[in-house]
Write an enzyme that holds these catalytic residues in place. Structure first.
Site, PDB file in Angstrom:
ATOM      1  N   PRO A 174       0.070  -3.374   7.591  1.00  0.00           N
ATOM      2  CA  PRO A 174      -0.287  -2.784   6.243  1.00  0.00           C
ATOM      3  C   PRO A 174       0.582  -2.154   5.367  1.00  0.00           C
ATOM      4  O   PRO A 174       0.943  -1.039   6.240  1.00  0.00           O
ATOM      5  CB  PRO A 174      -1.674  -1.929   6.842  1.00  0.00           C
ATOM      6  CG  PRO A 174      -1.471  -2.131   8.446  1.00  0.00           C
ATOM      7  CD  PRO A 174      -0.169  -2.554   8.745  1.00  0.00           C
ATOM      8  N   GLU A 175       0.564  -2.375   4.376  1.00  0.00           N
ATOM      9  CA  GLU A 175       1.268  -1.507   3.555  1.00  0.00           C
ATOM     10  C   GLU A 175       0.217  -0.835   2.509  1.00  0.00           C
ATOM     11  O   GLU A 175      -0.862  -0.796   2.829  1.00  0.00           O
ATOM     12  CB  GLU A 175       2.301  -2.048   2.572  1.00  0.00           C
ATOM     13  CG  GLU A 175       3.293  -3.054   3.659  1.00  0.00           C
ATOM     14  CD  GLU A 175       4.246  -3.717   2.832  1.00  0.00           C
ATOM     15  OE1 GLU A 175       4.631  -3.357   1.849  1.00  0.00           O
ATOM     16  OE2 GLU A 175       4.636  -4.841   3.387  1.00  0.00           O
TER      17      GLU A 175
END
Length: 268
Positions: A2-3
DNA sequence: GTCCATGTTCTTTA
DNA sequence: CTAAAGAACATGGA
């Protein structure tokens, strides 16, 4: 995993349900996911009301009514989901927040355990973080990049230089800005910095609109995958034709990370 | 068995 | 000394 876009999506999904909710109890199935070590979360969280949930970089920051806060980092494989209490608990669910007066609970699941729960108390969530990309001005980005000769791709992954970008969106933003990933950060011309700043914002905003990219593990807080993966122009498209010029996308390894770019559109 | 993976941090090297 | 590269962390899928 996850960014910034994925974390932003999770926060937006959780916010309406958990803002103002009172924590009835917690379950901590592994204590080694908590930082600082030996923090006893039970008395710190039980009976407290959640005042707000926000994103800072890739951190999910939860503030309580006693002004203490903590953040959850999803690492590579973490998921923070809102599940019915009757729903079976998946393997590797390390932390559960039970809420009063609801049939749902917040579950933190993370097979690889690169993520975790970070207790802040009254400290801020700012430690070791550079500026937020969505509100960053070109002059500030230039300032952040001028003192490093590292490849721009490596600089974009450095959370102290700019916070929230990871491997996918670094590649996507560099493609959009037509910048070769190996270009030394301090060699970028002002016009390239401006283009990169715009490209970062555009890439992140579009990814948020599609609720992030799911490669394998990432899901939104409602367990749904993100829809941005099919929009990727370069990431994980090695050998496929460039969407602009049809040249095959190239893959190199940079600081032990795969890096994909168009050798024709992104010249050195 | 092998290699690879959305991230961060500590250690080693230059 | 600092900057940058490398290793390590843990699990699962191809």
């Amino acid at each position: 995993m996850p960014e910034l876009p994925e974390v932003e999506t999770v926060v937006r999904t959780l916010r309406p349900t958990i803002t103002g909710a009172k924590i009835a109890a917690i379950q901590l199935n592994r204590t080694d996911i908590v930082t600082p070590a030996n923090t006893n979360l039970t008395p710190l969280l039980t009976g407290k009301t959640i005042t707000s949930i926000d994103r800072r970089a890739k951190r999910i920051v939860i503030t309580l009514d006693d002004c203490n806060r903590f953040y959850i980092h999803l690492g590579m494989s973490g998921r923070l989901t809102l599940d019915q209490v009757t729903h079976p608990t998946k393997l590797h669910t390390h932390f559960i927040i039970e809420l009063e007066n609801t049939t749902t609970q917040i579950r933190f699941n993370d097979p690889r355990r690169f993520g975790g729960v970070f207790w802040l108390g009254t400290d801020s969530a700012e430690k070791d973080l550079g500026p937020e990309p969505l509100t960053l001005k070109p002059a500030h980005l230039a300032k952040q990049l001028q003192h490093t000769r590292r490849p721009i791709k490596a600089a974009l992954l450095d959370q102290t230089i700019i916070a929230g970008i990871g491997n996918i969106y670094a590649d996507e933003a560099l493609f959009l800005a037509k910048i070769h990933p190996l270009t030394p950060a301090n060699k970028l011309k002002p016009i390239q910095i401006s283009a990169l700043n715009r490209a970062i914002k555009q890439t992140l905003r579009q990814a948020i609109n599609f609720k992030g990219s799911t490669l394998r593990d990432y899901v939104n807080a409602d367990n749904s995958p993100g829809g941005y993966r099919t929009k990727h122009k370069v990431y994980d498209r090695a050998g496929d034709p460039c969407t602009r010029c049809r040249t095959p996308i190239k893959r190199i390894v940079l600081t032990a990370r795969s890096t994909c770019f168009c050798p024709d559109c992104q010249k050195r």
